[in-house]
Scaffold this motif. Structure first.
Motif, PDB file in Angstrom:
ATOM      1  N   PRO A  27       0.827  -1.217   0.000  1.00 29.55           N
ATOM      2  CA  PRO A  27       0.000   0.000   0.000  1.00 29.55           C
ATOM      3  C   PRO A  27       0.859   1.264   0.000  1.00 29.55           C
ATOM      4  O   PRO A  27       1.766   1.420   0.819  1.00 29.55           O
ATOM      5  CB  PRO A  27      -0.787  -0.111   1.318  1.00 29.55           C
ATOM      6  CG  PRO A  27      -0.681  -1.547   1.730  1.00 29.55           C
ATOM      7  CD  PRO A  27       0.658  -2.007   1.233  1.00 29.55           C
ATOM      8  N   ASN A  30      -2.499   4.099   0.945  1.00 30.86           N
ATOM      9  CA  ASN A  30      -3.701   3.271   1.032  1.00 30.86           C
ATOM     10  C   ASN A  30      -4.224   2.786  -0.319  1.00 30.86           C
ATOM     11  O   ASN A  30      -5.418   2.571  -0.493  1.00 30.86           O
ATOM     12  CB  ASN A  30      -4.819   4.012   1.795  1.00 30.86           C
ATOM     13  CG  ASN A  30      -4.462   4.227   3.243  1.00 30.86           C
ATOM     14  OD1 ASN A  30      -3.690   3.459   3.812  1.00 30.86           O
ATOM     15  ND2 ASN A  30      -4.980   5.279   3.841  1.00 30.86           N
ATOM     16  N   SER A 188       5.523   7.459  -0.643  1.00 30.07           N
ATOM     17  CA  SER A 188       4.271   7.703   0.071  1.00 30.07           C
ATOM     18  C   SER A 188       4.084   9.195   0.349  1.00 30.07           C
ATOM     19  O   SER A 188       2.997   9.754   0.160  1.00 30.07           O
ATOM     20  CB  SER A 188       4.253   6.903   1.373  1.00 30.07           C
ATOM     21  OG  SER A 188       3.058   7.111   2.083  1.00 30.07           O
ATOM     22  N   GLY A 234      -7.264   5.177   6.058  1.00 27.90           N
ATOM     23  CA  GLY A 234      -8.064   4.185   5.366  1.00 27.90           C
ATOM     24  C   GLY A 234      -9.384   3.892   6.050  1.00 27.90           C
ATOM     25  O   GLY A 234      -9.624   4.276   7.204  1.00 27.90           O
ATOM     26  N   GLY A 252      -3.528   2.861   7.414  1.00 28.92           N
ATOM     27  CA  GLY A 252      -4.260   1.971   6.523  1.00 28.92           C
ATOM     28  C   GLY A 252      -5.625   1.593   7.047  1.00 28.92           C
ATOM     29  O   GLY A 252      -6.071   2.029   8.114  1.00 28.92           O
ATOM     30  N   GLU A 253      -6.306   0.748   6.295  1.00 32.55           N
ATOM     31  CA  GLU A 253      -7.652   0.312   6.663  1.00 32.55           C
ATOM     32  C   GLU A 253      -7.609  -0.665   7.831  1.00 32.55           C
ATOM     33  O   GLU A 253      -6.610  -1.335   8.085  1.00 32.55           O
ATOM     34  CB  GLU A 253      -8.338  -0.334   5.460  1.00 32.55           C
ATOM     35  CG  GLU A 253      -7.631  -1.579   4.954  1.00 32.55           C
ATOM     36  CD  GLU A 253      -8.258  -2.134   3.698  1.00 32.55           C
ATOM     37  OE1 GLU A 253      -9.191  -1.502   3.159  1.00 32.55           O
ATOM     38  OE2 GLU A 253      -7.815  -3.214   3.257  1.00 32.55           O
ATOM     39  N   LEU A 268       0.477   0.557   8.501  1.00 26.97           N
ATOM     40  CA  LEU A 268      -0.089  -0.244   7.423  1.00 26.97           C
ATOM     41  C   LEU A 268      -1.352  -0.983   7.879  1.00 26.97           C
ATOM     42  O   LEU A 268      -1.624  -1.094   9.078  1.00 26.97           O
ATOM     43  CB  LEU A 268       0.973  -1.214   6.905  1.00 26.97           C
ATOM     44  CG  LEU A 268       2.074  -0.527   6.078  1.00 26.97           C
ATOM     45  CD1 LEU A 268       3.221  -1.480   5.793  1.00 26.97           C
ATOM     46  CD2 LEU A 268       1.517   0.026   4.779  1.00 26.97           C
ATOM     47  N   PRO A 269      -2.170  -1.465   6.938  1.00 26.52           N
ATOM     48  CA  PRO A 269      -3.480  -2.043   7.274  1.00 26.52           C
ATOM     49  C   PRO A 269      -3.436  -3.129   8.340  1.00 26.52           C
ATOM     50  O   PRO A 269      -2.432  -3.837   8.501  1.00 26.52           O
ATOM     51  CB  PRO A 269      -3.952  -2.611   5.928  1.00 26.52           C
ATOM     52  CG  PRO A 269      -3.294  -1.760   4.897  1.00 26.52           C
ATOM     53  CD  PRO A 269      -1.947  -1.435   5.477  1.00 26.52           C
ATOM     54  N   SER A 285       3.689  -2.290  10.771  1.00 23.97           N
ATOM     55  CA  SER A 285       2.887  -3.236  10.008  1.00 23.97           C
ATOM     56  C   SER A 285       2.586  -4.432  10.891  1.00 23.97           C
ATOM     57  O   SER A 285       3.445  -5.292  11.114  1.00 23.97           O
ATOM     58  CB  SER A 285       3.632  -3.681   8.744  1.00 23.97           C
ATOM     59  OG  SER A 285       2.816  -4.527   7.958  1.00 23.97           O
TER      60      SER A 285
END
Length: 464
Positions: A27, A30, A188, A234, A252-253, A268-269, A285
């Motif tokens: 990502p 995102n 990013s 996200g 992130g999501e 990160l997600p 992450s």
């Protein structure tokens, strides 16, 4: 026009992120890295895409689908990890006169493919040698590009070409190879600050009037109207009312951030950040805390600090499968005993072969097999490892796990286990494992076993 998009990097230079993402799905603000190239292709009027992928092929195909969301038709083509472009194109059996765009999708460039295609179409017999910010943006047009395919191989290099049969094109924008953690952060940062790219979501009011904070749907955020923050957040992410987000932040999501301070960092997600933490210039992450400036990282074992934010899908089906395998193991005990006696007769000194391998939980385990010729029968004792959950019933071979960087779960049975031995070239093993990862595994193995039985039958000679 058809586009051939290469997304077959291994991502080793992005370790430890390559443990969780292949470069194509990494990502960036995102959005998966390869999606930026797909969006650029759609804007350029391209409709047909051949996407060259290797590891994580199933994940890529699951996330991108058939390309309908971009108005594209995506077909997938398997390659070896970082296989050279000329080798892949030759296996595609492309006509040497075919006009097609070849471009890398596992790097980031400012949108430019429309301009490149338009310029190249004016002189189809000339090789258009594109440059962006003094770097190779990894794109070429066929058929003129056949002689210059090395410009597309990873790792990318910026080379001069013979201008007797080529013409240079200088493209406006920036080009990022994402060949280090620092380069990933730089890319990013560029995306969230550039008008060249479309970041998903809507801008919300903050104290920063020059840079935007873009937020996706279903987020729970504190009041940021008096906060000097920009970046992207996200969907389905929850940030505690007492948390502090400052300067450039990408979250992130499906993340959950407790009462902590996040500054100039990427979350990160599916990551959880616990309370009372100060995260500055880091990448988080799940359970990884990464410092891109020193290229160092730590895996946090305390889930109250950082961890994966969501649980795995329900384990009910997994438990049922393991119970079924245990019952099968018990039912097969007479056959196992018979095979053991056969192995004792044929190989009295070593009827059972024992190896130490790494389980799907990254733990060393002992696995056993009968010392007999038939691999399908020899591997039956490893059903016990599958019943315990250490291995899958179907999956990649444990024999080559030290040589292949793959996210595919290891299993008792697979095409490599049934067909190959330690003398098989590792490149052939990689291709078969990638193909097996995408296949319907039970049907794939049924067909494979049927082929073996048919072959065995042809070898039987009846003497009268």
């Amino acid at each position: 026009m058809q586009a051939i998009v290469f997304a077959n990097r291994t991502g080793n230079e992005l370790a430890p992120l390559n443990q969780q993402y292949c470069p194509a799905l990494l990502p960036v603000a995102n959005k998966a890295l390869v999606e930026y190239t797909l969006e650029d292709l759609a804007s350029a009027g391209v409709t047909d895409v051949k996407l060259v992928i290797c590891s994580d092929a199933k994940k890529i195909e699951s996330q991108l689908g058939n390309g309908q969301q971009w108005g594209l038709k995506i077909d997938y083509f398997l390659s070896k990890p970082e296989e050279q472009v000329n080798s892949v194109l030759s296996r595609m059996s492309i006509n040497k006169d075919t006009q097609a765009l070849v471009v890398r999708g596992d790097m980031l460039r400012s949108p430019c493919l429309g301009r490149f295609i338009e310029f190249a179409s004016l002189m189809p017999s000339k090789f258009v040698h594109a440059k962006m910010s003094q770097r190779n943006p990894a794109m070429m047009m066929l058929p003129a590009g056949w002689k210059h395919h090395e410009l597309m191989n990873w790792p990318l290099e910026t080379k001069e070409v013979n201008h007797a049969d080529s013409v240079a094109q200088l493209l406006h924008g920036e080009c990022f190879y994402l060949d280090s953690l620092a380069a990933y952060v730089e890319a990013s940062e560029y995306v969230i600050n550039s008008r060249d790219f479309c970041v998903k979501g809507r801008a919300i009011a903050t104290n920063n009037t020059k840079q935007h904070l873009i937020v996706e749907a279903q987020c729970q955020l504190p009041d940021l109207s008096k906060t000097d923050v920009y970046g992207a957040i996200g969907e389905f992410t929850k940030v505690s009312p007492k948390a502090s987000l400052t300067e450039g932040v990408v979250v992130g999501e499906y993340c959950f951030i407790e009462d902590s301070t996040i500054q100039n960092s990427i979350i990160l997600p599916n990551s959880y950040v616990g309370p009372q933490l100060s995260v500055n210039n880091k990448i988080i992450s799940q359970d990884l805390m990464i410092d891109p400036q020193t290229n160092s990282w730590t895996r946090i074992e305390d889930p109250s600090l950082i961890a994966k934010s969501v649980q795995e899908p329900t384990q009910y089906n997994t438990l049922v499968q393991r119970a079924g395998l245990l019952i099968l193991y018990v039912l097969l005990s007479p056959l196992l005993l018979t095979l053991f006696l056969c192995a004792c007769i044929n190989k009295p000194r070593k009827p059972i072969v024992t190896d130490t391998v790494v389980s799907n939980d990254n733990q060393p385990i002992k696995v056993h097999k009968f010392n007999i010729a038939s691999p399908s029968f020899a591997l039956l004792p490893q059903l016990w490892s599958a019943a315990k959950g250490d291995l899958n019933l179907f999956g990649a071979s444990t024999q080559f796990q030290s040589k292949i960087n793959s996210s595919t779960p290891y299993g008792v049975y697979g095409p490599v286990q049934l067909n190959f031995d330690e003398t098989t070239p590792i490149e052939e093993v990689q291709m078969v494992e990638i193909e097996f990862e995408q296949a319907n595994k039970p049907q794939y193995l049924v067909n494979l076993l049927q082929q073996q039985m048919n072959k065995a039958n042809t070898d039987i000679v009846i003497k009268g």
